[in-house]
Design a protein around this motif. Structure first.
Motif, mmCIF file in Angstrom:
data_model
loop_
_atom_site.group_PDB
_atom_site.id
_atom_site.type_symbol
_atom_site.label_atom_id
_atom_site.label_comp_id
_atom_site.label_asym_id
_atom_site.label_seq_id
_atom_site.Cartn_x
_atom_site.Cartn_y
_atom_site.Cartn_z
ATOM 1 N N ILE A 172 0.830 -1.206 0.000
ATOM 2 C CA ILE A 172 0.000 0.000 0.000
ATOM 3 C C ILE A 172 0.862 1.253 0.000
ATOM 4 O O ILE A 172 0.586 2.214 -0.738
ATOM 5 N N VAL A 173 1.913 1.272 0.797
ATOM 6 C CA VAL A 173 2.785 2.447 0.871
ATOM 7 C C VAL A 173 3.443 2.713 -0.483
ATOM 8 O O VAL A 173 3.551 3.872 -0.930
ATOM 9 N N ARG A 174 3.895 1.658 -1.163
ATOM 10 C CA ARG A 174 4.465 1.844 -2.515
ATOM 11 C C ARG A 174 3.421 2.406 -3.463
ATOM 12 O O ARG A 174 3.717 3.270 -4.301
ATOM 13 N N ALA A 175 2.197 1.925 -3.338
ATOM 14 C CA ALA A 175 1.125 2.407 -4.224
ATOM 15 C C ALA A 175 0.818 3.874 -3.964
ATOM 16 O O ALA A 175 0.510 4.623 -4.907
ATOM 17 N N ILE A 176 0.883 4.305 -2.717
ATOM 18 C CA ILE A 176 0.664 5.718 -2.405
ATOM 19 C C ILE A 176 1.705 6.577 -3.105
ATOM 20 O O ILE A 176 1.389 7.602 -3.722
ATOM 21 N N ALA A 177 2.950 6.153 -3.044
ATOM 22 C CA ALA A 177 4.017 6.907 -3.719
ATOM 23 C C ALA A 177 3.800 6.923 -5.224
ATOM 24 O O ALA A 177 3.920 7.985 -5.875
ATOM 25 N N ASP A 178 3.471 5.771 -5.802
ATOM 26 C CA ASP A 178 3.271 5.694 -7.250
ATOM 27 C C ASP A 178 2.044 6.484 -7.690
ATOM 28 O O ASP A 178 2.047 7.124 -8.754
ATOM 29 N N ALA A 179 0.997 6.454 -6.878
ATOM 30 C CA ALA A 179 -0.206 7.217 -7.216
ATOM 31 C C ALA A 179 0.075 8.709 -7.187
ATOM 32 O O ALA A 179 -0.379 9.462 -8.059
ATOM 33 N N GLY A 180 0.843 9.141 -6.179
ATOM 34 C CA GLY A 180 1.211 10.552 -6.116
ATOM 35 C C GLY A 180 2.050 10.976 -7.299
ATOM 36 O O GLY A 180 1.810 12.031 -7.909
ATOM 37 N N GLU A 181 3.023 10.145 -7.665
ATOM 38 C CA GLU A 181 3.865 10.451 -8.829
ATOM 39 C C GLU A 181 3.045 10.461 -10.115
ATOM 40 O O GLU A 181 3.368 11.184 -11.061
ATOM 41 N N GLY A 182 1.969 9.657 -10.147
ATOM 42 C CA GLY A 182 1.115 9.601 -11.325
ATOM 43 C C GLY A 182 0.095 10.722 -11.404
ATOM 44 O O GLY A 182 -0.728 10.742 -12.327
ATOM 45 N N GLY A 183 0.123 11.631 -10.439
ATOM 46 C CA GLY A 183 -0.754 12.791 -10.489
ATOM 47 C C GLY A 183 -2.116 12.597 -9.880
ATOM 48 O O GLY A 183 -3.015 13.442 -10.041
ATOM 49 N N ALA A 184 -2.324 11.501 -9.130
ATOM 50 C CA ALA A 184 -3.630 11.256 -8.531
ATOM 51 C C ALA A 184 -3.832 12.137 -7.303
ATOM 52 O O ALA A 184 -2.914 12.349 -6.508
ATOM 53 N N ALA A 185 -5.066 12.620 -7.143
ATOM 54 C CA ALA A 185 -5.432 13.383 -5.952
ATOM 55 C C ALA A 185 -5.810 12.458 -4.811
ATOM 56 O O ALA A 185 -5.750 12.858 -3.644
ATOM 57 N N MET A 186 -6.183 11.208 -5.161
ATOM 58 C CA MET A 186 -6.658 10.283 -4.138
ATOM 59 C C MET A 186 -6.433 8.850 -4.589
ATOM 60 O O MET A 186 -6.607 8.535 -5.772
#
Length: 275
Positions: free
Chosen positions: A22-36
């Motif tokens: 989950i923590v890796r996904a949070i980082a990847d989602a943030g890098e991908g421009g996701a707001a949530m």
């Protein structure tokens, strides 16, 4: 336009391994421009053996998955709809609990699953969620970077009254994180997800568990994003875990509600009777 991310998982019996995913996904989602970012039901621990699971089900304040997600959300400046965690309540009972975490790491909202998965399927699968978990009572919605988010979990989807209540709150988005069984998923997953979106004239975002798990179960996958007209914007399939992205336009909600003002047209039901 708002970009969101969905994490489709094959969660196992070790909370720390699930936490790292989950923590890796949070980082990847943030890098991908996701707001949530949205995660599935029981993303921190998926273990049907109660004796083995018990040491890992602890109060919120001691939950390593929740703490790490809060830290990662703050670090990467992204909100997280944590599908659900198994947590110990103050009375010692367990809850299947969703969390909405802000981009500053604070907990914005909590929702305890209302409807317990107590079923006997023709495949031979038998589930009694109520043996271990206490049902919640409250309808919950929270303000988020992508609008007013209504909370529900998995089996809740079969109980339209909850979604009627979320519709009356005029939710922009409804989360339905899940660990759907393969047989029920094949039969009902897509049609019910689309129905809930249409009824509420809202986006539905459903991050799901997928594949064969360490505890022996098999889940359906097909994490979905559905728009207020019932159109599927994202379907992550039923084969693999991973991270998916979708862009949602909140103007679409107003367009649909102007065309079909079903929320405004609702009337209270009269007394029911059978002749």
């Amino acid at each position: 336009m708002h970009r969101i991310a969905l994490l489709q998982m094959t969660s196992g019996i070790d909370p720390l391994t699930n936490r790292d995913t989950i923590v890796r996904a949070i980082a990847d989602a943030g890098e991908g421009g996701a707001a949530m970012l949205f995660t599935p039901e029981m993303c921190g621990l998926l273990d049907r053996k109660r004796e083995r699971a018990t040491p890992n089900i602890v109060p919120e304040a001691d939950n390593p998955v929740l703490m790490s997600v809060q830290e990662a959300a703050c670090e990467h400046k992204i909100a997280v709809a944590l599908g659900s965690l198994a947590v110990e309540r103050p009375d010692g009972k367990w809850a299947n609990r969703s969390f909405v975490i802000g981009a500053d790491g604070t907990i914005i909202a909590r929702y305890d699953k209302m409807h317990m998965f107590d079923v006997d399927l023709e495949t031979g699968e038998s589930w009694r969620e109520s043996i271990a978990y206490e049902a919640g009572d409250d309808v919950v919605a929270a303000d988020t970077p992508i609008g007013l988010l209504g909370l529900s979990i998995c089996y809740d989807i079969r109980f339209p009254a909850l979604y009627d209540a979320l519709g009356r709150l005029k939710c922009d988005v409804i989360a339905i994180p899940a660990a759907f069984t393969a047989p029920t998923g094949k039969a009902h997953w897509h049609i019910m997800q689309r129905a809930r979106a249409i009824e509420a004239s809202a986006f539905v975002i459903s991050a799901a568990q997928v594949g064969k798990h360490e505890d022996g179960r098999e889940t359906y996958g097909h994490s979905l994003v559905v728009d207020p007209w019932g159109e599927v914007l994202l379907d992550m399939g039923g084969e693999e875990a991973g991270l998916g992205f979708a862009d949602i336009d909140l103007e679409r909600i107003a367009q649909v509600r102007r065309q079909l003002p079903s929320l405004a047209n609702r009337r209270p039901l009269g007394r029911a009777s059978a002749k």
